[in-house]
Design an enzyme around this catalytic site. Sequence first.
Site, short mmCIF file in Angstrom:
data_model
loop_
_atom_site.label_atom_id
_atom_site.label_comp_id
_atom_site.label_asym_id
_atom_site.label_seq_id
_atom_site.Cartn_x
_atom_site.Cartn_y
_atom_site.Cartn_z
N TRP A 1 45.35 -36.25 21.68
CA TRP A 1 46.00 -36.70 20.46
C TRP A 1 47.51 -36.81 20.71
O TRP A 1 48.05 -36.15 21.58
CB TRP A 1 45.71 -35.76 19.29
N GLU B 1 58.16 -23.65 19.61
CA GLU B 1 57.57 -24.72 20.41
C GLU B 1 58.65 -25.63 21.01
O GLU B 1 58.50 -26.13 22.14
CB GLU B 1 56.61 -25.56 19.56
N GLU C 1 52.05 -29.25 25.80
CA GLU C 1 52.82 -28.43 24.88
C GLU C 1 53.94 -29.22 24.21
O GLU C 1 54.32 -28.94 23.07
CB GLU C 1 53.42 -27.23 25.63
N HIS D 1 53.54 -30.45 20.66
CA HIS D 1 53.51 -29.51 19.54
C HIS D 1 54.83 -29.51 18.77
O HIS D 1 54.84 -29.66 17.54
CB HIS D 1 53.19 -28.10 20.03
N GLU E 1 49.77 -17.26 24.84
CA GLU E 1 48.93 -18.38 24.40
C GLU E 1 47.96 -17.91 23.31
O GLU E 1 47.68 -18.64 22.35
CB GLU E 1 48.15 -18.96 25.58
N THR F 1 50.06 -17.47 20.05
CA THR F 1 50.41 -18.72 19.38
C THR F 1 49.17 -19.38 18.78
O THR F 1 49.24 -20.00 17.71
CB THR F 1 51.11 -19.70 20.34
N ASP G 1 44.70 -26.66 21.26
CA ASP G 1 45.39 -26.78 22.56
C ASP G 1 45.69 -25.40 23.13
O ASP G 1 45.46 -25.12 24.32
CB ASP G 1 46.71 -27.54 22.40
N GLU G 2 46.25 -24.53 22.29
CA GLU G 2 46.63 -23.20 22.76
C GLU G 2 45.41 -22.42 23.26
O GLU G 2 45.50 -21.65 24.22
CB GLU G 2 47.33 -22.41 21.64
N HIS H 1 44.66 -23.57 26.79
CA HIS H 1 45.66 -23.03 27.72
C HIS H 1 45.45 -21.53 27.95
O HIS H 1 45.62 -21.03 29.07
CB HIS H 1 47.06 -23.29 27.17
#
Length: 332
Positions: free
Chosen positions: A33, A76, A114, A117, A167, A170, A199-200, A203
Site C-alpha cells: 500500500w 515514525e 517504514e 508510515h 517493533e 509500535t 507492517d510492524e 517486521h
Amino acid sequence: MRILNPKKREVIAGMEGFVSSQLEYLKPVEESWQPQDWLPDMTEEDWPERVQAFREPAKGLSDAVLVVLVGDMVTEEALPTYQTLLNGYEGISDKTGTDPSSWAQWTRGWTAEENRHGDLLNKYLYLTGRVDMRAVELTIQHLLRNGFDPRTAQDPYKGFVYTSFQERATKISHKNVAQLARTEGDESLQGICSAIATDEARHEKAYTNFMGHIFEQDPNGAVLAFCDLMRDQVVMPSHLMQDGGGPGLFKNFSIIAQQLGVYTARHYAEIVEHLVRRWNVEHLTGLNGEAAEAQEYLCRLGARYAKLTERSQRRQSRVEPRQFSWIFNRAV
C-alpha cells in the site's frame, strides 16, 4: 574500530543465508500500500468535496487521541535516525549504500516500508486541520537533531533485541489507536493505523527471528545481550522529542498514551515476557555462570514489572492536565 568479540563476529558473518530467507517479510513494492491509497484524490475535480468528507469524521476525535497520534507520527518521522542506527551495527552495515548483501537489502527494504508510515500519518493530520502542523514539524526537526541512544552501542545482538522489542511496541500502539479511532467514529484513521500495525507485525517477526537464530548459535552471548539491555530498560525512540517549549514533552505524551491504554507499563511487562518465551530463555541449557545468572534475571523480570504496573497506573491517574503545542496549547 571493532567492538565485537570473535564469536559474535563469526555468528553475524555466518547469517547471510538466514537473513536472505527472512527477506520474505518485506513485501514487493508492487504489492505494498502507499499513503495515497488512504487519502483523498486531489487530482479529481471534486477534490474539495472529497477532502471535506475525509475531514468530517476527524472532527469527533478527542484531544487525547490527537496527542497520541501526533506522538506516534513524530516517532515514525524520525526514520533517518533509525536507519543510521542499523547501519552502525558491526557486521551488517551497508557500506556503499547499494551493497548487495542480505543485511543491506533488509535494512533498505525495512526503511522503505517504514517510510510510508510517517508520510501517511503526517498527511492525514495535515488534511484534518485538527492539529498545529507547524508545532508538529518543529517537534520532528528537534527530534532528528537530538537523535537518540538506545544503549546498544555497535552491538548487533543488542540491536536486534531492541528492534524486536520496539517493533512489537509500535504494533501495539498503532493497533490500539486504531481501536480508539473506531470508537470515536473515524474509520479512515482506523484503517490507516491498522495497516501500519500490520507492517510492524511483519517486521517484528523478522527481527525476533534474527535474534532467535543468534540464540541458537551463541546462547551465552545472546542471553547476556538481552539481559544487558533489559537492565538498562528499553529507551523509547522518541524520548528526546521537544517542541521548543521546554522539557517534558515525551513524558507528557507518554502519560496520555498510558491513560488511554495505547501503550502502558503493562504492555512493557508483557513484551518482556513474550520475548523470554519466544527465545526459549527459560529452557536454555549449558550456559556459563554469568549467562546463567542473566537467564535467571530475565525469567523473573516480566513478573517483576507486572507487579509495578498497578502502582504506575495509580500515579498516572493523579496527573494534572498538560498543555500541548500540537493541539494549539489546549490542555489534556
